[in-house]
Design a protein around this motif. Structure first.
Motif, short mmCIF file in Angstrom:
data_model
loop_
_atom_site.label_atom_id
_atom_site.label_comp_id
_atom_site.label_asym_id
_atom_site.label_seq_id
_atom_site.Cartn_x
_atom_site.Cartn_y
_atom_site.Cartn_z
N PRO A 91 -2.23 -9.89 3.94
CA PRO A 91 -2.55 -9.64 2.55
C PRO A 91 -3.55 -8.33 2.33
N VAL A 92 -3.89 -7.97 1.50
CA VAL A 92 -4.63 -6.71 1.21
C VAL A 92 -5.69 -6.96 0.04
N GLU A 93 -6.88 -6.58 0.23
CA GLU A 93 -7.52 -6.61 -1.12
C GLU A 93 -8.63 -5.25 -1.21
N ILE A 94 -8.42 -4.72 -2.45
CA ILE A 94 -9.45 -3.74 -2.74
C ILE A 94 -10.56 -4.20 -3.63
N PRO A 95 -12.05 -4.26 -2.91
CA PRO A 95 -12.90 -4.83 -3.69
C PRO A 95 -13.09 -4.36 -5.18
N GLY A 96 -13.85 -5.32 -6.17
CA GLY A 96 -14.16 -4.84 -7.34
C GLY A 96 -15.54 -4.04 -7.39
N VAL A 97 -15.87 -3.56 -8.47
CA VAL A 97 -16.94 -2.79 -8.56
C VAL A 97 -17.72 -3.27 -9.99
N ASN A 98 -19.09 -3.48 -10.14
CA ASN A 98 -19.64 -3.91 -11.17
C ASN A 98 -21.09 -3.42 -11.31
N VAL A 99 -21.13 -2.17 -11.76
CA VAL A 99 -22.56 -1.49 -11.35
C VAL A 99 -22.61 -0.03 -12.34
N GLY A 100 -23.95 0.03 -12.80
CA GLY A 100 -24.07 1.19 -13.72
C GLY A 100 -23.15 1.47 -14.87
N GLY A 101 -22.73 0.47 -15.47
CA GLY A 101 -21.67 0.60 -16.60
C GLY A 101 -20.27 0.74 -16.16
N ILE A 102 -19.82 0.56 -14.93
CA ILE A 102 -18.57 0.49 -14.61
C ILE A 102 -18.30 -0.78 -13.85
N LYS A 103 -17.17 -1.25 -14.61
CA LYS A 103 -16.66 -2.63 -14.01
C LYS A 103 -15.20 -2.63 -13.61
N LEU A 104 -14.80 -2.92 -12.44
CA LEU A 104 -13.36 -2.95 -11.94
C LEU A 104 -13.17 -4.01 -11.25
N ASP A 105 -12.10 -4.92 -11.56
CA ASP A 105 -11.92 -5.94 -10.93
C ASP A 105 -11.44 -5.83 -9.50
N PRO A 106 -11.49 -6.63 -8.38
CA PRO A 106 -10.71 -6.79 -7.43
C PRO A 106 -9.17 -6.58 -7.54
N VAL A 107 -8.58 -6.09 -6.72
CA VAL A 107 -7.14 -6.10 -6.45
C VAL A 107 -6.45 -6.38 -5.35
N ARG A 108 -5.81 -7.80 -5.48
CA ARG A 108 -5.22 -8.29 -4.16
C ARG A 108 -3.69 -8.37 -4.30
N VAL A 109 -3.15 -8.07 -3.05
CA VAL A 109 -1.70 -8.29 -2.84
C VAL A 109 -1.51 -9.24 -1.68
N GLU A 110 -0.74 -10.14 -2.22
CA GLU A 110 -0.19 -11.21 -1.15
C GLU A 110 0.64 -10.60 0.00
N GLY A 111 0.38 -11.03 1.31
CA GLY A 111 1.24 -10.53 2.36
C GLY A 111 2.52 -11.10 2.53
N ASP A 112 3.23 -11.03 3.44
CA ASP A 112 4.51 -11.76 3.60
C ASP A 112 4.79 -12.34 5.02
N ARG A 113 5.49 -13.38 5.15
CA ARG A 113 5.58 -13.77 6.69
C ARG A 113 6.97 -14.40 6.66
N GLU A 114 7.72 -14.19 7.83
CA GLU A 114 8.82 -14.81 8.36
C GLU A 114 8.88 -15.68 9.41
N GLU A 115 9.13 -16.84 9.43
CA GLU A 115 9.20 -17.52 10.61
C GLU A 115 10.15 -17.23 11.57
N ALA A 116 10.14 -17.70 12.99
CA ALA A 116 10.89 -17.41 14.13
C ALA A 116 12.33 -17.76 13.58
N ARG A 117 13.45 -17.21 13.79
CA ARG A 117 14.72 -17.71 13.43
C ARG A 117 15.33 -17.92 15.09
N ARG A 118 16.04 -19.26 15.10
CA ARG A 118 16.74 -19.53 16.44
C ARG A 118 18.28 -19.93 16.12
#
Length: 347
Positions: free
Chosen positions: A101-128
């Protein structure tokens, strides 16, 4: 006496098994290459908002190493003349893979407020895909001779194996500014994709040995092979590996047919067999000596190239007829069928 074999060093744990480059008893299944996937890290620069330092942040990139489905061999095991060897395809596996997964951190300072943005990763198990096999099939000679039925080995099929693609969508945090026109820049983390993997299906075709009429020297013809089964009592005296003079005419006929029909440079197998009387060790040694005696005769008097001749002994392990009757008593006719030498080659 042959020298002792040099002992192999034990394989260390974790050492990969060497991949085949050729297959002496089957076909090479090519390796499947799975390319590496890379995305660069994203650096969010330092900023000062309302006199407060917002530190620089590095969002890690993605590095998924290349993967490989190793090359393999199908196998049709060597078998005595009059038999279709065991056919097998090994199992295969596509390894597991994961995009974190990846996450861009949020910011809350000096009158600027941005929420964090997270995108989940992906996984495939072994195929046999499990391996597949069909057993050895041998023709059985009736006790009283006559018609020998055909035998058939079914095709062996390992179906294709598929691992779908993986995808992690892009992550985006917009820019923002306060009333003092101090700004936080936009951040864009690109999407990441791992391509699908497809391992093709593999098949070993079916095979058949045709029916025939049993005689003194039986020709067993397949689609791409020929074999001659000669009763040992025609070739040798009891418990002997010396070829009888009366057998030479039959061996000459076999040598002529082999020379005429054999594929160029094909190995000519000479397989010795015994009945079940006597100890296993004795019968194994006798079958080997008899096979070698026929090899020597075919090379010296039959005109066949010795380098193409290969002697093998099977002892009593490959009977073509019962050694005993249903009531458990001795079956001399059945044992006579089992005492044989089979000369076979590819055509």
């Amino acid at each position: 006496m042959a020298g002792a074999a040099t002992p192999r060093a034990p394989r260390q744990p974790g050492t990969p098994t060497p991949e085949p480059t050729s297959c002496p008893h089957g076909e090479l299944i090519p390796a499947v290459e799975i390319p590496a996937v890379h995305s660069d890290p994203v650096v969010i620069p330092e900023a000062v908002i309302g006199g407060v330092k917002v530190p620089s942040v590095t969002i890690p990139g993605v590095d998924i190493p290349a993967q490989r489905v190793p090359a393999q061999c199908t196998e049709v095991a060597p078998a005595p003349g009059g038999c279709l060897g065991k056919a097998s395809i090994p199992p295969v596996e596509i390894p597991a893979v994961e995009i974190p997964p990846v996450e861009i951190p949020g910011v809350n300072v000096g009158g600027i407020k941005l929420d964090p943005v997270r995108v989940e990763g992906d996984r495939e198990e072994a195929r046999r895909q499990e391996g597949r096999s069909e057993p050895e099939e041998c023709q059985v000679v009736p006790k009283d001779g006559g018609y020998v039925p055909s035998v058939y080995r079914s095709s062996v099929y390992r179906s294709s194996l598929y691992r779908p693609s993986l995808y992690r969508s892009s992550a985006y945090r917009p820019s923002a500014c306060n009333e003092q026109n101090e700004c936080i820049p936009e951040v864009n983390v690109p999407a990441v994709e791992v391509p699908a993997v497809d391992v093709p299906a593999v098949e070993i075709p079916s095979a058949e040995l045709k029916a025939y009429e049993a005689g003194e020297s039986d020709a067993l013809e397949g689609e791409d092979s020929i074999a001659f089964s000669i009763e040992a009592d025609v070739l040798f005296d009891f418990d002997s590996a010396t070829i009888k003079p009366a057998a030479k005419a039959e061996l000459k006929r076999v040598a002529r047919e082999i020379a005429k029909k054999a594929a160029e440079d094909a190995v000519i197998n000479v397989d010795g067999h015994t009945d079940a009387k006597g100890s296993d060790d004795h019968n194994q040694a006798l079958s080997e000596r008899r096979a070698q005696a026929v090899v020597d005769w075919l090379a010296t008097e039959g005109g066949l190239d010795r380098s193409r001749l290969k002697a093998r002994g099977y002892g009593e392990s490959k009977p073509v007829a019962p050694n005993t009757k249903p009531d458990g008593s001795d079956d001399p006719d059945g044992r006579a069928k089992n005492r044989r030498v089979v000369v076979s080659t590819a055509t």
